[in-house]
Design a protein around this motif. Sequence first.
Motif, PDB file in Angstrom:
ATOM      1  N   UNK A  66      26.378  53.213  45.670  1.00  0.00           N
ATOM      2  CA  UNK A  66      27.172  54.431  45.484  1.00  0.00           C
ATOM      3  C   UNK A  66      26.489  55.392  44.523  1.00  0.00           C
ATOM      4  N   UNK A  67      25.923  54.843  43.458  1.00  0.00           N
ATOM      5  CA  UNK A  67      25.210  55.679  42.480  1.00  0.00           C
ATOM      6  C   UNK A  67      23.992  56.335  43.124  1.00  0.00           C
ATOM      7  N   UNK A  68      23.208  55.544  43.847  1.00  0.00           N
ATOM      8  CA  UNK A  68      21.982  56.061  44.467  1.00  0.00           C
ATOM      9  C   UNK A  68      22.286  57.123  45.525  1.00  0.00           C
ATOM     10  N   UNK A  69      23.402  56.990  46.217  1.00  0.00           N
ATOM     11  CA  UNK A  69      23.756  57.984  47.241  1.00  0.00           C
ATOM     12  C   UNK A  69      23.990  59.358  46.621  1.00  0.00           C
ATOM     13  N   UNK A  70      24.311  59.394  45.331  1.00  0.00           N
ATOM     14  CA  UNK A  70      24.528  60.669  44.633  1.00  0.00           C
ATOM     15  C   UNK A  70      23.256  61.223  44.009  1.00  0.00           C
ATOM     16  N   UNK A  71      22.195  60.439  44.011  1.00  0.00           N
ATOM     17  CA  UNK A  71      20.920  60.908  43.461  1.00  0.00           C
ATOM     18  C   UNK A  71      20.335  61.999  44.346  1.00  0.00           C
ATOM     19  N   UNK A  72      19.508  62.819  43.739  1.00  0.00           N
ATOM     20  CA  UNK A  72      18.758  63.801  44.519  1.00  0.00           C
ATOM     21  C   UNK A  72      17.710  63.075  45.368  1.00  0.00           C
ATOM     22  N   UNK A  73      17.269  63.746  46.394  1.00  0.00           N
ATOM     23  CA  UNK A  73      16.206  63.191  47.236  1.00  0.00           C
ATOM     24  C   UNK A  73      14.969  62.877  46.405  1.00  0.00           C
ATOM     25  N   UNK A  74      14.623  63.746  45.481  1.00  0.00           N
ATOM     26  CA  UNK A  74      13.430  63.549  44.644  1.00  0.00           C
ATOM     27  C   UNK A  74      13.516  62.244  43.857  1.00  0.00           C
ATOM     28  N   UNK A  75      14.667  61.890  43.333  1.00  0.00           N
ATOM     29  CA  UNK A  75      14.822  60.641  42.599  1.00  0.00           C
ATOM     30  C   UNK A  75      14.636  59.444  43.522  1.00  0.00           C
ATOM     31  N   UNK A  76      15.194  59.520  44.729  1.00  0.00           N
ATOM     32  CA  UNK A  76      15.039  58.414  45.683  1.00  0.00           C
ATOM     33  C   UNK A  76      13.570  58.255  46.083  1.00  0.00           C
ATOM     34  N   UNK A  77      12.908  59.358  46.349  1.00  0.00           N
ATOM     35  CA  UNK A  77      11.487  59.305  46.708  1.00  0.00           C
ATOM     36  C   UNK A  77      10.683  58.724  45.541  1.00  0.00           C
ATOM     37  N   UNK A  78      10.997  59.128  44.331  1.00  0.00           N
ATOM     38  CA  UNK A  78      10.314  58.590  43.156  1.00  0.00           C
ATOM     39  C   UNK A  78      10.471  57.085  43.046  1.00  0.00           C
ATOM     40  N   UNK A  79      11.665  56.583  43.327  1.00  0.00           N
ATOM     41  CA  UNK A  79      11.916  55.144  43.298  1.00  0.00           C
ATOM     42  C   UNK A  79      11.056  54.422  44.334  1.00  0.00           C
ATOM     43  N   UNK A  80      10.975  54.974  45.520  1.00  0.00           N
ATOM     44  CA  UNK A  80      10.135  54.385  46.572  1.00  0.00           C
ATOM     45  C   UNK A  80       8.669  54.389  46.141  1.00  0.00           C
ATOM     46  N   UNK A  81       8.205  55.510  45.633  1.00  0.00           N
ATOM     47  CA  UNK A  81       6.795  55.639  45.262  1.00  0.00           C
ATOM     48  C   UNK A  81       6.385  54.684  44.144  1.00  0.00           C
ATOM     49  N   UNK A  82       7.328  54.314  43.268  1.00  0.00           N
ATOM     50  CA  UNK A  82       7.016  53.370  42.186  1.00  0.00           C
ATOM     51  C   UNK A  82       6.577  52.014  42.712  1.00  0.00           C
ATOM     52  N   UNK A  83       7.200  51.563  43.792  1.00  0.00           N
ATOM     53  CA  UNK A  83       6.919  50.209  44.290  1.00  0.00           C
ATOM     54  C   UNK A  83       6.231  50.184  45.648  1.00  0.00           C
ATOM     55  N   UNK A  84       6.269  51.295  46.363  1.00  0.00           N
ATOM     56  CA  UNK A  84       5.726  51.321  47.718  1.00  0.00           C
ATOM     57  C   UNK A  84       5.109  52.695  48.000  1.00  0.00           C
ATOM     58  N   UNK A  85       4.041  53.051  47.287  1.00  0.00           N
ATOM     59  CA  UNK A  85       3.473  54.401  47.418  1.00  0.00           C
ATOM     60  C   UNK A  85       2.933  54.719  48.809  1.00  0.00           C
TER      61      UNK A  85
END
Length: 96
Positions: A66-85
């Motif tokens: 629920x928290x992540x669904x409220x994040x901006x796209x940029x934050x979600x992309x940043x999370x992905x890039x940290x572990x799966x660039x």
Amino acid sequence: MSGGWVYILTNRPNGTLYVGVTNDLVRRTFEHREGDGEGFTKRHGLTRLVYFERYDDIALAIQREKTMKHWSRAWKVGLILETNPEWRDLYDEIAT
């Protein structure tokens, strides 16, 4: 209560993102890949698992989703890039 997973699917690198929660990541990801259901993921072809987190308590996983669904796209992309660039599909790593 058993544990759960929060995950992010996409259709391609930097494509459409979907945040979900499940108690069985392998089964749920397989269902997305097979196009089960008539929802958002099927309409947009979201089959590539690019991020996931494990929680011992499903309630915590649900709250995180629920928290992540409220994040901006940029934050979600940043999370992905940290572990799966490379935006690799992680399904084969979890399905073995």
